[in-house]
Write a protein that holds these residues in place. Structure first.
Motif, PDB file in Angstrom:
ATOM      1  N   SER A  45     100.282  11.008 -32.553  1.00 24.33           N
ATOM      2  CA  SER A  45     101.546  10.771 -31.841  1.00 24.33           C
ATOM      3  C   SER A  45     101.414   9.579 -30.896  1.00 24.33           C
ATOM      4  O   SER A  45     102.351   8.788 -30.766  1.00 24.33           O
ATOM      5  CB  SER A  45     101.958  12.012 -31.045  1.00 24.33           C
ATOM      6  OG  SER A  45     102.282  13.056 -31.932  1.00 24.33           O
ATOM      7  N   ASP A 166     107.519  11.556 -36.657  1.00 24.70           N
ATOM      8  CA  ASP A 166     106.380  12.346 -36.155  1.00 24.70           C
ATOM      9  C   ASP A 166     106.538  13.789 -36.634  1.00 24.70           C
ATOM     10  O   ASP A 166     107.330  14.542 -36.092  1.00 24.70           O
ATOM     11  CB  ASP A 166     106.319  12.283 -34.627  1.00 24.70           C
ATOM     12  CG  ASP A 166     104.953  12.729 -34.099  1.00 24.70           C
ATOM     13  OD1 ASP A 166     104.169  13.313 -34.877  1.00 24.70           O
ATOM     14  OD2 ASP A 166     104.667  12.472 -32.908  1.00 24.70           O
ATOM     15  N   GLU A 167     105.770  14.157 -37.656  1.00 22.29           N
ATOM     16  CA  GLU A 167     105.827  15.484 -38.272  1.00 22.29           C
ATOM     17  C   GLU A 167     107.272  15.887 -38.597  1.00 22.29           C
ATOM     18  O   GLU A 167     107.746  16.945 -38.151  1.00 22.29           O
ATOM     19  CB  GLU A 167     105.178  16.521 -37.338  1.00 22.29           C
ATOM     20  CG  GLU A 167     103.839  16.031 -36.799  1.00 22.29           C
ATOM     21  CD  GLU A 167     102.731  17.070 -36.847  1.00 22.29           C
ATOM     22  OE1 GLU A 167     102.881  18.042 -37.626  1.00 22.29           O
ATOM     23  OE2 GLU A 167     101.732  16.888 -36.155  1.00 22.29           O
TER      24      GLU A 167
HETATM   25 MG    MG Z   1     101.275  14.821 -32.344  1.00 21.79          MG
END
Ligand code: MG
Ligand code: ADP
Length: 237
Positions: A45, A166-167
């Motif tokens: 991240s 992000d994911e």
């Molecule tokens: Mg992360």
């Protein structure tokens, strides 16, 4: 599209300094679809936030479209983000009291586009992600997959060159994840560069390249699974 050269970043935790990105060296071409993998806490991240100009780095160089991204004013950083980058997050980050069309239109609100015009454009993007019928619903009335589609429409409305995700499937079940990945695949085929953090090897398989981080360092960078299209000139040479 972008180059990172010897990027280092530290977090100060009390008196302790945490080295979260270590000499990160990477080059990403326009139109690539890259998965970033690694254990929790490995710096994924943080790397995405540096790429998204949401966070600073301590040493090295980040070039975005040939421009050095370093010590930018908040105004300049926002300007680059608006022009180049769309963001998609695991938790969707939609405004709860706004409807789907208002959420999608939000970037245009910040660009001071008049309401009628921004809602009209937002409707086109909602249609693009298959949610035109849900325009007047709030996030609480939508499924996770629908919320992520709204978030993707919002990321696309600024006409970005690159999507940072992000994911994006981290909060979704397997079938919904596959649908979201199919949508990201279409967006990629339309020419948008995608950088996506994921834990899931099945999700990562949609990308053409996988970068693995361990303790803030790139340990592998595979262009493996899907080879790039053969260069017809080289093939006949
Ligand atoms: Mg992360
Ligand atoms: P990942 O996304 O791979 O799980 P992160 O990039 O979020 O990892 O975090 C990398 C490391 O930096 C972790 O050890 C995390 O605890 C630490 N970290 C992240 N953000 C901060 C912060 N704002 N302040 C201090 N430490 C942080």
């Amino acid at each position: 599209m972008l180059t990172l050269h010897k990027i280092n970043k530290y977090y100060q935790v009390g008196t302790h300094s945490l080295h979260v990105l270590r000499d990160v060296e990477v080059e990403i071409d326009r139109g690539e679809f890259v998965a970033i993998m690694g254990a929790s806490g490995s710096g994924k991240s943080t790397l995405l936030n540096v790429l998204g100009i949401l966070d600073e780095y301590d040493s090295g160089e980040y070039l975005l479209d040939g421009t050095l991204i370093k010590n930018l004013s908040e105004r300049k950083a926002a300007d680059y983000r608006n022009r180049f980058i769309g963001f998609v997050f695991q938790s969707f980050n939609l405004l709860p009291f706004k409807t789907a069309v208002e959420n999608v239109a939000l970037p245009l609100f910040y660009q001071k586009v008049a309401r009628r015009k921004r809602n009209r454009i937002a409707m086109q993007y909602l249609e693009r992600v298959g949610l035109a019928d849900w325009a007047d619903h709030t996030p609480a009335e939508m499924s996770g997959g629908q919320k992520q589609r709204v978030a993707i429409a919002r990321a696309l409305i600024g006409n970005p060159r690159m999507i940072l995700a992000d994911e994006p499937t981290g909060a979704l079940d397997t079938e919904t994840s596959a649908q979201i990945m199919a949508l990201l695949g279409e967006i990629h085929r339309e020419g948008i560069t995608i950088l996506m953090v994921t834990h899931d090897t099945e999700v990562a398989a949609h990308a053409q390249r996988t970068i693995r981080l361990r303790d803030g360092k790139i340990v592998t960078d595979d262009h493996g699974v899907h080879p790039p299209a053969a260069d017809p000139v080289a093939a006949h040479a």
